[in-house]
Design a protein around this motif. Structure first.
Motif, mmCIF file in Angstrom:
data_model
loop_
_atom_site.group_PDB
_atom_site.id
_atom_site.type_symbol
_atom_site.label_atom_id
_atom_site.label_comp_id
_atom_site.label_asym_id
_atom_site.label_seq_id
_atom_site.Cartn_x
_atom_site.Cartn_y
_atom_site.Cartn_z
ATOM 1 N N ALA B 101 0.824 -1.215 0.000
ATOM 2 C CA ALA B 101 0.000 0.000 0.000
ATOM 3 C C ALA B 101 0.859 1.268 0.000
ATOM 4 C CB ALA B 101 -0.978 -0.022 1.163
ATOM 5 N N PRO B 102 1.874 1.368 0.878
ATOM 6 C CA PRO B 102 2.722 2.565 0.816
ATOM 7 C C PRO B 102 3.327 2.778 -0.583
ATOM 8 C CG PRO B 102 3.189 1.364 2.817
ATOM 9 C CD PRO B 102 2.229 0.523 2.020
ATOM 10 N N ILE B 103 3.749 1.681 -1.226
ATOM 11 C CA ILE B 103 4.387 1.831 -2.537
ATOM 12 C C ILE B 103 3.358 2.191 -3.609
ATOM 13 C CG2 ILE B 103 5.561 0.587 -4.399
ATOM 14 C CD1 ILE B 103 7.017 -1.029 -2.181
ATOM 15 N N LYS B 104 2.244 1.476 -3.634
ATOM 16 C CA LYS B 104 1.278 1.678 -4.716
ATOM 17 C C LYS B 104 0.384 2.893 -4.476
ATOM 18 C CE LYS B 104 2.694 -1.957 -6.864
ATOM 19 N NZ LYS B 104 3.599 -1.746 -8.000
ATOM 20 N N VAL B 105 0.051 3.144 -3.215
ATOM 21 C CA VAL B 105 -0.897 4.235 -2.955
ATOM 22 C C VAL B 105 -0.167 5.538 -2.665
ATOM 23 C CG1 VAL B 105 -2.798 5.008 -1.506
ATOM 24 C CG2 VAL B 105 -2.592 2.591 -2.106
ATOM 25 N N LYS B 106 0.814 5.467 -1.768
ATOM 26 C CA LYS B 106 1.529 6.699 -1.408
ATOM 27 C C LYS B 106 2.705 6.972 -2.340
ATOM 28 C CE LYS B 106 0.878 7.424 3.523
ATOM 29 N NZ LYS B 106 1.584 7.329 4.827
ATOM 30 N N LYS B 107 2.941 6.054 -3.278
ATOM 31 C CA LYS B 107 4.053 6.183 -4.224
ATOM 32 C C LYS B 107 5.393 6.339 -3.495
ATOM 33 C CE LYS B 107 0.861 6.246 -7.300
ATOM 34 N NZ LYS B 107 0.453 4.963 -7.832
ATOM 35 N N MET B 108 5.489 5.698 -2.370
ATOM 36 C CA MET B 108 6.725 5.739 -1.597
ATOM 37 C C MET B 108 7.760 4.877 -2.324
ATOM 38 S SD MET B 108 6.888 4.730 2.409
ATOM 39 C CE MET B 108 5.771 5.935 3.071
ATOM 40 N N ASN B 109 9.038 5.228 -2.228
ATOM 41 C CA ASN B 109 9.999 4.333 -2.884
ATOM 42 C C ASN B 109 10.236 3.086 -2.029
ATOM 43 O OD1 ASN B 109 12.429 4.466 -1.272
ATOM 44 N ND2 ASN B 109 12.680 6.567 -2.031
ATOM 45 N N THR B 110 10.685 2.032 -2.692
ATOM 46 C CA THR B 110 10.731 0.724 -2.046
ATOM 47 C C THR B 110 11.596 0.732 -0.788
ATOM 48 O OG1 THR B 110 10.564 -0.154 -4.272
ATOM 49 C CG2 THR B 110 11.054 -1.731 -2.532
ATOM 50 N N ASN B 111 12.721 1.412 -0.863
ATOM 51 C CA ASN B 111 13.615 1.423 0.302
ATOM 52 C C ASN B 111 12.963 2.060 1.518
ATOM 53 O OD1 ASN B 111 15.677 0.113 -0.956
ATOM 54 N ND2 ASN B 111 16.655 2.011 -1.687
ATOM 55 N N ALA B 112 12.316 3.198 1.296
ATOM 56 C CA ALA B 112 11.661 3.887 2.398
ATOM 57 C C ALA B 112 10.555 3.018 2.981
ATOM 58 C CB ALA B 112 11.101 5.226 1.920
ATOM 59 N N ALA B 113 9.780 2.392 2.082
ATOM 60 C CA ALA B 113 8.677 1.540 2.532
ATOM 61 C C ALA B 113 9.217 0.345 3.317
ATOM 62 C CB ALA B 113 7.856 1.066 1.336
ATOM 63 N N ASN B 114 10.300 -0.248 2.827
ATOM 64 C CA ASN B 114 10.906 -1.378 3.541
ATOM 65 C C ASN B 114 11.378 -0.976 4.927
ATOM 66 O OD1 ASN B 114 10.435 -3.124 1.480
ATOM 67 N ND2 ASN B 114 12.534 -3.107 0.678
ATOM 68 N N LYS B 115 11.938 0.228 5.006
ATOM 69 C CA LYS B 115 12.450 0.715 6.285
ATOM 70 C C LYS B 115 11.312 0.806 7.307
ATOM 71 C CE LYS B 115 15.473 2.908 8.989
ATOM 72 N NZ LYS B 115 14.588 2.813 10.144
ATOM 73 N N ILE B 116 10.217 1.451 6.897
ATOM 74 C CA ILE B 116 9.060 1.579 7.783
ATOM 75 C C ILE B 116 8.537 0.204 8.175
ATOM 76 C CG2 ILE B 116 6.640 2.306 7.874
ATOM 77 C CD1 ILE B 116 7.406 4.652 6.073
ATOM 78 N N ALA B 117 8.439 -0.687 7.164
ATOM 79 C CA ALA B 117 7.893 -2.015 7.405
ATOM 80 C C ALA B 117 8.748 -2.787 8.405
ATOM 81 C CB ALA B 117 7.798 -2.780 6.084
ATOM 82 N N GLU B 118 10.056 -2.701 8.240
ATOM 83 C CA GLU B 118 10.926 -3.457 9.147
ATOM 84 C C GLU B 118 10.829 -2.928 10.571
ATOM 85 O OE1 GLU B 118 14.593 -3.331 6.957
ATOM 86 O OE2 GLU B 118 13.808 -4.863 5.579
ATOM 87 N N ASP B 119 10.725 -1.602 10.700
ATOM 88 C CA ASP B 119 10.544 -1.026 12.037
ATOM 89 C C ASP B 119 9.261 -1.536 12.672
ATOM 90 O OD1 ASP B 119 12.858 0.325 11.773
ATOM 91 O OD2 ASP B 119 11.960 2.294 11.359
ATOM 92 N N LEU B 120 8.192 -1.577 11.861
ATOM 93 C CA LEU B 120 6.903 -2.019 12.390
ATOM 94 C C LEU B 120 6.941 -3.497 12.770
ATOM 95 C CD1 LEU B 120 4.439 -0.123 10.066
ATOM 96 C CD2 LEU B 120 4.552 0.039 12.552
ATOM 97 N N LEU B 121 7.601 -4.301 11.939
ATOM 98 C CA LEU B 121 7.720 -5.727 12.242
ATOM 99 C C LEU B 121 8.443 -5.900 13.567
ATOM 100 C CD1 LEU B 121 8.530 -7.351 8.780
ATOM 101 C CD2 LEU B 121 6.419 -7.485 10.108
ATOM 102 N N HIS B 122 9.430 -5.043 13.782
ATOM 103 C CA HIS B 122 10.158 -5.076 15.038
ATOM 104 C C HIS B 122 9.220 -4.749 16.203
ATOM 105 C CE1 HIS B 122 14.052 -5.342 16.927
ATOM 106 N NE2 HIS B 122 13.653 -4.378 17.748
ATOM 107 N N THR B 123 8.404 -3.722 15.996
ATOM 108 C CA THR B 123 7.463 -3.295 17.029
ATOM 109 C C THR B 123 6.493 -4.412 17.415
ATOM 110 O OG1 THR B 123 7.538 -1.115 16.020
ATOM 111 C CG2 THR B 123 5.811 -1.495 17.667
#
Lengths: 495, 240
Positions: B101-123
């Motif tokens: 969703a971040p990549i397709k909807v917010k047009k976030m780049n993959t690296n940024a989206a991965n960074k957020i995702a990994e932080d959340l997975l950690h949480t």
């Protein structure tokens, strides 16, 4: 996404391989003057296929005439091999310029086309099984008999005149032979020289002594109605040929070429020569089959590829909220599923040419027909797949802010395709088999080549069995390959 | 933050919501309880228009989202939702579930989206599962991923639709723990649940719904401790 990608990668790699390998018929379109002759090349000695120095060629007396006509016009000759009863529609729709196929000018045919002067008069004979020649001695003895003829031919008209005769019209002369040998018909009406050639190669068949009254059948060249210019040129060439008795010479030469006498063998030697077995036929004509395989695979791959794309679009329209789209898609699907593919093929190839003056090549017509036909089936498969995806998937995607389109593309369709992959593979297998109907309009696919081998070898059955074996091997390998792909794709389902 | 006025929803003749008014403030944790078929899930699903209301108005951050021309996709970006049955995308890895969703909807780049995702997975305590597919996870893990997926869009409010109802009892705790953490961080949350103890602990306000109406609402102490309406008393006596 991944499913989509690998699937498309698969399709495209198949495509590219065959684009490179397949001998495209539509290659090299030259600019010079060109005249296209249509004929049904299974009518020795007038027109038939022959393996000459390892190359498949269409030869015969009619071809010699065609060459002369073309030479006198200063045009390049192009020959199209088409089923006999498709010749008239082909001429009508302007796909060919003339028909030189031992065609007799009948009143019925004259309504649709114009004929040249007669260039040859042939006789008609009755062929039967060797042991039955005593049974059939007069026309009366044929009363109520089952009679084989080539569909749409003048022989069919003759047979219709026999009282109580049960007609069994087929497409190919070799089919008539097969009918005789398998006791499906008692006798067959055939062109004299054609029968001579066949009987020479089928010792179990013979020509009866029956004299068919009024059976001298003239042959003439057919052109599109009103094309007087071409007709004039043809008649001029024919006049010269007839003045020098060249047509008779052409027929004699062609008969010898066909019967093998031109290679120095006598008729007796040919009769005694052992018939090649099925493996030998396969080996001798492997080039024919190989070419046929390429066309069949190319056609099927294109058919499934375009069918896949069109089918996906149609299924989305079918599931659309807008009722006009839904209605259109439903009509499209129902019509294509509810009519025979052969009819669709003929309409696309001849009908569209006539109505809109769009002339697809035989290959294009074949691909279009296979594509739209399979798209209707695939559309329903996709619809089932899309509807089979849990509603929660859509809700989850939409709740994340994804649009309807993005949800479909990234979430629903990849899952749907994965779940219907076996059905899609099945459709591919079906297409490979059903693509055989394109031989009807003259695409040189596997079926077409098998027919060619039949008329060359005078062996009615073996070439078909070889084709069947090849179809089976192709579909079998394909189902196995699809099984492997399926297993790969289901990797994410492992628990 | 969310203002609901006169919200009604019917399916044919069956009126599921008979007129709901509610205001939810920034940072508030609202827990909706009530018997099955009381319309609480329907109400929640109306908030992001997964269900189209029959009548009434919903404002989100001062925008009328029930307006005909309103771009609901844009609003849904800011409203995360967690479902009873997780609804993870089975054909995507855990990481892809979070980043699509971040990549397709917010047009976030993959690296940024991965960074957020990994932080959340950690949480949510599942950093090691990023390459796994949903089918390889337990129910509790799936729901924690689903929460992380919604959070990856960095929403302003989170809607929870019975997030623990489909879980085995031993897995309920891990999910509630994540939700509790979220509440403590100040996330605005609307939760439909049957976990009364959890409701009491994290809820700023408890809403008791029955037959498509809000019957009673107030602080947990008031609703659980001294319910004023007989239907609330009846319901609580059965579940507590």
């Amino acid at each position: 996404m991944k499913v989509c990608k690998s699937l498309f990668a698969l399709c495209f790699s198949v495509l590219i391989v065959f684009l490179v390998v397949a001998p495209m018929a539509s290659a090299a379109q030259d600019t010079g003057k060109k005249i296209v002759v249509g004929l049904s090349a299974d009518f020795a000695p007038y027109e038939f296929r022959k393996n000459i120095n390892g190359k498949d060629e269409i030869v015969g007396s009619d071809i010699e005439i065609a060459k002369r006509v073309a030479a006198d016009m200063g045009a390049e000759l192009q020959i199209q091999d088409i089923a006999f009863d498709s010749l008239l529609p082909a001429l009508d729709s302007g796909r060919i310029d003339m028909i030189i196929s031992g065609m007799t000018p009948t009143d019925e045919r004259r309504q649709n086309v114009d004929f040249s002067d007669t260039y040859y008069i042939s006789r008609q004979v009755i062929v039967t099984r060797a042991e039955d020649t005593t049974k059939f001695k007069t026309m009366e003895s044929l009363k109520g008999a089952a009679i084989g003829v080539q569909r749409g031919s003048i022989q069919q008209d003759i047979a219709k005149g026999i009282e109580g005769a049960k007609l069994s019209p087929v497409d190919k002369v070799s089919d008539i032979m097969l009918q005789l040998e398998s006791n499906r018909v008692d006798a067959a009406v055939m062109e004299g020289p054609v029968a001579d050639g066949q009987v020479l190669n089928h010792p179990d068949l013979a020509i009866t002594d029956i004299q068919i009254p009024d059976s001298d059948t003239p042959m003439a060249i057919a052109v599109q109605k009103g094309n007087t210019e071409l007709l004039g040129q043809i008649n001029k060439t024919l006049a010269t040929l007839k003045a020098n008795n060249e047509v008779d010479k052409f027929v004699n030469d062609a008969f010898k070429l066909n019967s093998g006498e031109s290679t120095g063998e006598t008729a007796e030697q040919i009769k005694d020569k052992p018939k090649p077995n099925i493996f030998q036929i396969f080996w001798d004509y492997r080039n024919y089959y190989w070419q046929g395989i390429q066309y069949t695979l190319f056609l099927s791959a294109m058919g499934v590829l375009f069918g896949f794309i069109i089918g996906l679009i149609v299924s989305l329209l079918r599931l659309s909220q807008i009722s006009v789209f839904r209605w259109l898609a439903m009509t499209y699907i129902e019509i294509l599923r509810g009519t025979p593919m052969l009819v669709q093929l003929l309409i696309i190839h001849y009908g569209i040419a006539q109505a809109f003056n769009i002339n697809f090549t035989v290959l294009e017509s074949g691909i279009i027909t296979l594509s739209i036909n399979s798209s209707a089936y695939l559309a329903e498969i996709f619809r089932a797949g899309i509807q089979g995806v849990d509603r929660g998937q859509t809700e989850a995607a939409r709740s994340l802010g994804m649009s309807y389109g993005a949800t479909m593309r990234h979430i629903i369709i990849p899952q749907a395709i994965k779940s219907v992959l076996p059905a899609i593979g099945n459709e591919f297998v079906v297409i490979i088999k059903e693509s055989s109907i394109v031989s009807f309009i003259g695409v040189a696919d596997l079926m077409f080549q098998a027919q060619a081998v039949r008329s060359i070898t005078y062996s009615a059955l073996s070439p078909l069995i070889i084709a069947a074996a090849i179809y089976f091997v192709m579909t079998f390998i394909l189902s196995k390959l699809l099984g492997i792909v399926e297993r790969r794709l289901s990797a994410s389902d492992q628990r | 933050m969310i203002n609901v006025k006169g919200l009604k929803k019917s399916y044919g003749k069956n009126e599921v919501l008979t007129g709901i008014d509610m205001d939810i403030a920034q940072g508030e944790v609202v827990v909706i309880i009530g018997p099955s078929g009381s319309g609480k899930s329907t109400f929640l699903r109306c908030l992001n228009l997964l269900e189209q209301p029959t009548a009434g108005e919903i404002h989100f951050e001062n925008e009328l989202i029930t307006a005909r021309k309103h771009d609901i996709d844009n609003t849904r970006k800011k409203m995360g939702m967690v479902f009873q049955h997780f609804n993870l995308f089975p054909h995507k890895t855990v990481l892809q579930n979070l980043t699509i969703a971040p990549i397709k909807v917010k047009k976030m780049n993959t690296n940024a989206a991965n960074k957020i995702a990994e932080d959340l997975l950690h949480t949510v305590g599942l950093a090691d599962k990023s390459k796994a597919y949903p089918s390889q996870l337990s129910g509790g893990q799936k729901q924690r991923i689903a929460i992380a997926r919604a959070l990856a869009m960095q929403p302003h409010v989170m809607l929870f639709d019975e997030p623990t109802s489909a879980l085995d009892p031993e897995m309920v705790g891990e999910v509630l723990e994540v939700m509790q953490k979220l509440a403590h961080e100040g996330m605005t949350m609307v939760i439909v649940t049957h976990e009364m103890n959890f409701a009491r602990e994290v809820g700023d306000r408890i809403i008791f719904m029955d037959a498509g109406q809000i019957v009673e609402q107030g602080t947990p102490e008031k609703v659980f401790g001294a319910p004023s309406h007989p239907r609330t008393q009846d319901f609580l006596s059965k579940v507590l």
